[in-house]
Design a protein around this motif. Sequence first.
Motif, PDB file in Angstrom:
ATOM      1  N   SER B 194      76.498  80.065  34.569  1.00 10.54           N
ATOM      2  CA  SER B 194      77.136  79.740  35.858  1.00 10.54           C
ATOM      3  C   SER B 194      76.080  79.125  36.786  1.00 10.54           C
ATOM      4  CB  SER B 194      77.771  80.986  36.491  1.00 10.54           C
ATOM      5  OG  SER B 194      76.833  82.022  36.623  1.00 10.54           O
ATOM      6  N   PRO B 195      76.530  78.329  37.763  1.00  9.69           N
ATOM      7  CA  PRO B 195      75.569  77.571  38.563  1.00  9.69           C
ATOM      8  C   PRO B 195      74.963  78.391  39.700  1.00  9.69           C
ATOM      9  CG  PRO B 195      77.787  77.007  39.232  1.00  9.69           C
ATOM     10  CD  PRO B 195      77.914  77.978  38.097  1.00  9.69           C
ATOM     11  N   PHE B 196      73.914  77.847  40.241  1.00  6.92           N
ATOM     12  CA  PHE B 196      73.194  78.486  41.349  1.00  6.92           C
ATOM     13  C   PHE B 196      72.409  77.401  42.085  1.00  6.92           C
ATOM     14  CE2 PHE B 196      69.346  78.189  38.808  1.00  6.92           C
ATOM     15  CZ  PHE B 196      69.821  78.285  37.504  1.00  6.92           C
ATOM     16  N   PHE B 197      71.873  77.779  43.243  1.00  3.72           N
ATOM     17  CA  PHE B 197      71.015  76.853  43.985  1.00  3.72           C
ATOM     18  C   PHE B 197      69.608  76.850  43.385  1.00  3.72           C
ATOM     19  CE2 PHE B 197      73.305  75.216  47.414  1.00  3.72           C
ATOM     20  CZ  PHE B 197      73.968  76.190  48.143  1.00  3.72           C
ATOM     21  N   ASN B 198      69.070  75.654  43.130  1.00  2.00           N
ATOM     22  CA  ASN B 198      67.638  75.462  42.974  1.00  2.00           C
ATOM     23  C   ASN B 198      67.219  74.825  44.297  1.00  2.00           C
ATOM     24  OD1 ASN B 198      66.814  75.465  39.757  1.00  2.00           O
ATOM     25  ND2 ASN B 198      68.914  74.790  40.089  1.00  2.00           N
ATOM     26  N   GLN B 199      66.401  75.483  45.057  1.00  2.00           N
ATOM     27  CA  GLN B 199      66.122  74.978  46.392  1.00  2.00           C
ATOM     28  C   GLN B 199      64.625  74.988  46.672  1.00  2.00           C
ATOM     29  OE1 GLN B 199      67.752  77.199  49.986  1.00  2.00           O
ATOM     30  NE2 GLN B 199      69.066  75.388  50.002  1.00  2.00           N
ATOM     31  N   GLN B 200      64.181  73.998  47.393  1.00  2.00           N
ATOM     32  CA  GLN B 200      62.775  73.920  47.814  1.00  2.00           C
ATOM     33  C   GLN B 200      62.394  75.235  48.487  1.00  2.00           C
ATOM     34  OE1 GLN B 200      62.373  70.993  50.837  1.00  2.00           O
ATOM     35  NE2 GLN B 200      60.162  71.230  51.069  1.00  2.00           N
ATOM     36  N   GLY B 201      61.383  75.899  47.951  1.00  2.00           N
ATOM     37  CA  GLY B 201      60.929  77.159  48.527  1.00  2.00           C
ATOM     38  C   GLY B 201      59.982  76.875  49.674  1.00  2.00           C
ATOM     39  N   LEU B 202      60.241  77.447  50.837  1.00  2.00           N
ATOM     40  CA  LEU B 202      59.459  77.132  52.029  1.00  2.00           C
ATOM     41  C   LEU B 202      58.504  78.290  52.324  1.00  2.00           C
ATOM     42  CD1 LEU B 202      62.505  75.797  54.089  1.00  2.00           C
ATOM     43  CD2 LEU B 202      60.765  74.414  52.937  1.00  2.00           C
ATOM     44  N   LEU B 203      57.324  78.191  51.776  1.00  2.00           N
ATOM     45  CA  LEU B 203      56.291  79.204  52.034  1.00  2.00           C
ATOM     46  C   LEU B 203      55.002  78.490  52.431  1.00  2.00           C
ATOM     47  CD1 LEU B 203      56.659  81.749  49.056  1.00  2.00           C
ATOM     48  CD2 LEU B 203      57.369  82.040  51.426  1.00  2.00           C
ATOM     49  N   PRO B 204      54.274  79.015  53.399  1.00  2.00           N
ATOM     50  CA  PRO B 204      54.594  80.187  54.215  1.00  2.00           C
ATOM     51  C   PRO B 204      55.724  79.884  55.205  1.00  2.00           C
ATOM     52  CG  PRO B 204      52.623  79.118  55.036  1.00  2.00           C
ATOM     53  CD  PRO B 204      53.014  78.366  53.794  1.00  2.00           C
ATOM     54  N   LYS B 205      56.369  80.905  55.673  1.00  2.00           N
ATOM     55  CA  LYS B 205      57.541  80.685  56.518  1.00  2.00           C
ATOM     56  C   LYS B 205      57.597  81.672  57.672  1.00  2.00           C
ATOM     57  CE  LYS B 205      60.510  83.583  53.541  1.00  2.00           C
ATOM     58  NZ  LYS B 205      61.360  84.516  54.263  1.00  2.00           N
ATOM     59  N   LEU B 206      58.340  81.254  58.687  1.00  2.00           N
ATOM     60  CA  LEU B 206      58.725  82.142  59.764  1.00  2.00           C
ATOM     61  C   LEU B 206      60.250  82.154  59.756  1.00  2.00           C
ATOM     62  CD1 LEU B 206      58.202  83.787  62.355  1.00  2.00           C
ATOM     63  CD2 LEU B 206      58.207  81.624  63.616  1.00  2.00           C
TER      64      LEU B 206
END
Lengths: 67, 310
Positions: B194-206
Amino acid sequence: MKHILLQKSVKYKKRKNSEEPQGYHFDSLLGAWISKVDRTFLVKSTRFLALATKKEDIETGEDQKGY
Amino acid sequence: MINPEVLLVSNRFDFSTDFVAVELDRQGVEYIRINRDDLKDYIIEFNPIIPEIVGQYNGYTFNISKRRLKSIYYRAPTFLRDIFQEKLSEEEQLIRTQWAAFVRSLCVFENVKWLNNPVDIYKAEIKPFQLYLANSLGMKVPNTVISNSVIKLNCDFVAIKSIDTAIVSKGEEEGFVYTEIYKKDELEEDRYTSPFFNQQGLLPKLDLRVTVIENKVVAIKIYSDAEIKEDWRRYKNDLKYLVFELPPKIEQLCADIVKSLNLNFGAIDLIFHEDEYYFIEINPTGEWSWLQQNTGYGFDKLIVKSLTNV
């Protein structure tokens, strides 16, 4: 292979029913939980901890908001 | 006989609604709260043509009419179809399905102010649509690909998340799916069912939670003593909260997103990463009472102001 979404999911034991706050009853006219002792509001009590996101509301889940 | 100006549609254990009821009571506004989990004990006569609802519950009567009703605070599911539940009695199945249909039928009160209308909530809850809209309005969004395979995006970290809330049941346990952030090299390009989001991980983050009530935009920084490198919801009691001032442009974009979705209320998750604000998602029925408790900010008063200023 386990689905990637399930590999790190947080598991917890299912609760059958939501538990009523001890010492309070729901006043349907006021539309809020009040103390059985002094009729003060549950949500104004210093002991009340509001649930954060629905992800912490494990009784009902984010979309369901109860049955 | 209660002739409410404000209708609260909720659930007995939705404590955020308590805050709203308490404030309405304090201001002397005539309101009524209907909890969906109590509906089977109501006596209802609903004429959808007028429209008007006359009802009795727990020793009192009420009349909900378009002549008096100004607004509806709606805290209920939108598309939940609770049918074919084999473990429930036939009567319980009817209680669930038909009262849910009754609640949806409140849409006949179309000329009142909704926070929010379930028809709009339905569309607004679609996460890919949220990203599409936010981007089209000029808000930065993380690079995103929906797939049933892991996609090696061109970034150091990849966030894997469900397209919609995922709670799974197995025996006596349930499992909740949080967003997981992986280093790109940790992932194999595997295919799943089943599908899911592959998303740009934003680290470090606030992490920022932005609560929008009509034109009022309130941002709160969510942080911890340790750097938060994953979904902040995992940190529960270790979090701290502080009211945060957004740049005017970002504040306006948040208000624009809520308005474009035809909502009067929205809880937006932003991430501040490398001097940029990124839209992550919006929850049309997002929680706010815990923010009020942790910051003292009067969200309940803002909501009541919106419900009564019609």
